[in-house]
Design an enzyme around this catalytic site. Sequence first.
Site, PDB file in Angstrom:
ATOM      1  N   LYS A 297     -61.656 -33.437 -40.252  1.00 50.14           N
ATOM      2  CA  LYS A 297     -60.573 -33.326 -38.885  1.00 50.14           C
ATOM      3  C   LYS A 297     -59.962 -34.992 -38.930  1.00 50.14           C
ATOM      4  O   LYS A 297     -58.788 -34.833 -38.608  1.00 50.14           O
ATOM      5  CB  LYS A 297     -60.790 -32.768 -37.671  1.00 50.14           C
ATOM      6  CG  LYS A 297     -61.654 -31.539 -37.732  1.00 50.14           C
ATOM      7  CD  LYS A 297     -60.543 -30.513 -38.070  1.00 50.14           C
ATOM      8  CE  LYS A 297     -61.103 -29.007 -37.690  1.00 50.14           C
ATOM      9  NZ  LYS A 297     -62.186 -28.625 -38.599  1.00 50.14           N
TER      10      LYS A 297
HETATM   11  C1  LIG Z   1     -62.441 -27.252 -39.247  1.00 56.37           C
HETATM   12  C2  LIG Z   1     -63.706 -27.148 -40.127  1.00 56.37           C
HETATM   13  C3  LIG Z   1     -63.682 -26.571 -41.173  1.00 56.37           C
HETATM   14  C4  LIG Z   1     -62.720 -25.322 -41.211  1.00 56.37           C
HETATM   15  O1  LIG Z   1     -61.418 -25.942 -41.627  1.00 56.37           O
HETATM   16  P1  LIG Z   1     -60.071 -25.045 -41.840  1.00 56.37           P
HETATM   17  O2  LIG Z   1     -58.998 -26.070 -42.077  1.00 56.37           O
HETATM   18  O3  LIG Z   1     -60.164 -24.678 -40.132  1.00 56.37           O
HETATM   19  O4  LIG Z   1     -60.292 -23.727 -42.459  1.00 56.37           O
HETATM   20  C5  LIG Z   1     -64.688 -26.371 -41.964  1.00 56.37           C
HETATM   21  N1  LIG Z   1     -65.770 -27.323 -42.017  1.00 56.37           N
HETATM   22  C6  LIG Z   1     -65.788 -28.240 -40.781  1.00 56.37           C
HETATM   23  C7  LIG Z   1     -66.842 -29.137 -40.606  1.00 56.37           C
HETATM   24  C8  LIG Z   1     -64.634 -28.268 -39.901  1.00 56.37           C
HETATM   25  O5  LIG Z   1     -64.925 -29.159 -39.043  1.00 56.37           O
END
Ligand SMILES: *Cc1c(COP(=O)(O)O)cnc(C)c1O
Length: 498
Positions: free
Chosen positions: A113
């Site tokens: 993120k």
């Molecule tokens: C948010 C997240 C995901 C999923 O990503 P999306 O963009 O919501 O599909 C997968 N793994 C981790 C560790 C995340 O923080």
Amino acid sequence: MFYTSTRDKSIKVTASQAIAQGISEEGGLFVPCELPRFSMEKINSMVSMSYIDRAKTVLKEFLTDFTEEELNYCVEGAYSAEKFSSPAIAPTVNVNGNKNILELWHGPTCAFKDMALQLLPYLMTVSAKKTAEGKTIVILVATSGDTGKAALEGFKDVADTKILVFYPVDGVSPMQKLQMTTQEGQNVAVCAINGNFDDAQSAVKAIFTDAEIKAQLADKNMMFSSANSINWGRLVPQIVYYFSTYCDMISMNKIKAGDEINVVVPTGNFGNILAGYYAKKMGLPIKTLICASNSNNVLTDFLKTGIYDKNRSFYTTTSPSMDILISSNLERLLYHMSGEDDKLVADLMKQLSVNGKYTVSDTLIKDIQSTFNAGFASEDEVNETIKTHFDKFNYLCDTHTAVAVKVYDNYVAETNDDIPTVIDSTASPYKFSKSVLSAVQDGKAPEFDEFEMVDKLYEVTNAAVPAPLANLKNKKIRFNNVCDKKNMSEMVFKLLDL
Ligand SMILES: *Cc1c(COP(=O)(O)O)cnc(C)c1O
């Protein structure tokens, strides 16, 4: 470049309007009206660039109402060396043969993120200056764990912004919870809710579109915006790392310019994989995008059958950031793949909110299947994958990454399509120490506290512990609020002192 809404394509806004506003008035999501094209020559010219320069090259095509100085300020501030522990920002690591891992977790909160949420506050404050002069932006976040912390860290003490984060009380890992409840900053607040992530997300969306609440905020010279991946400013930074990994694959001699690669993405809200789709549409030679889910496999079923049905059991798994049954960004894919049929998308989303279910036409799902493949991994498979990859290749992956690795192994076994592949790694294994330790040790994880767990995982694996997680040990808990989902709007007022 202009942006329109997935539910009403008569709408036309600039990038800064789309980013400041977050979501379109009628509930649709902003999407680019057309996509820039990158020739192979242009992509090849990015091979010798730093991550920051690659980011500028991609982003300037999308943020056409930003000046060059503004864009430089945003990108250089976001991806600075003191915030990311790897000089490559998002390094690509070869595991063995054609299996490569794109590590997206070298930022300040150790999850992917950060790739978007370090940049978003810059994009948002520049956008707000252009479109909403003088207003305080209130960022409301529903999180399954990682978004919350990354958004708090990105927005903390950013002038003219406030940020409120809601997380499911039993739906995040102990490390994720500690990261959020100890958050520093004068403009931040955190609250647990009695419910799961979908409850939190639905409540946040309802607050966003509530005319009365909006009016009360406007009275105080405030406006809501969103740091969830429904915001275009969250998605656009993610397109960059697909170009970047392709360039790195060329540098590593894993491919030649023009060769196709496959990409595997551990998926929740469908934001990360959608950014890969945009990169492909822009000319990046991606053959297949493989969507990996955990036991909450609503997307696997949709991509295989064309039926999206969230009426099913919800599982709390060891990969909590993927414990999602309503994948918001799928709406954007449906818009693009249906030939920009806003009426169809509005109708499908209405069916989803009324019945929790919709079915798309045969033609539409066949088109989607020509680009996307999908699979899911059970909890046992995740554990086994963590262990075998550590034992065989000395590569330690977290639970989310392990979902993707397992789904990829199954894909190769089924299709024999083993061209050079990049698997997105979305979190540091230390964010999920207990699950990872227990996987590496065949299910034997002692009842340690979170920090003893980190030490033990280090002792067993020798993988480097990220400093931001090690430093949490000395931080004070600042936020203990818990509320019911039906009381979230009151909590918002309370936290904003209204
Ligand atoms: C948010 C997240 C995901 C999923 O990503 P999306 O963009 O919501 O599909 C997968 N793994 C981790 C560790 C995340 O923080």
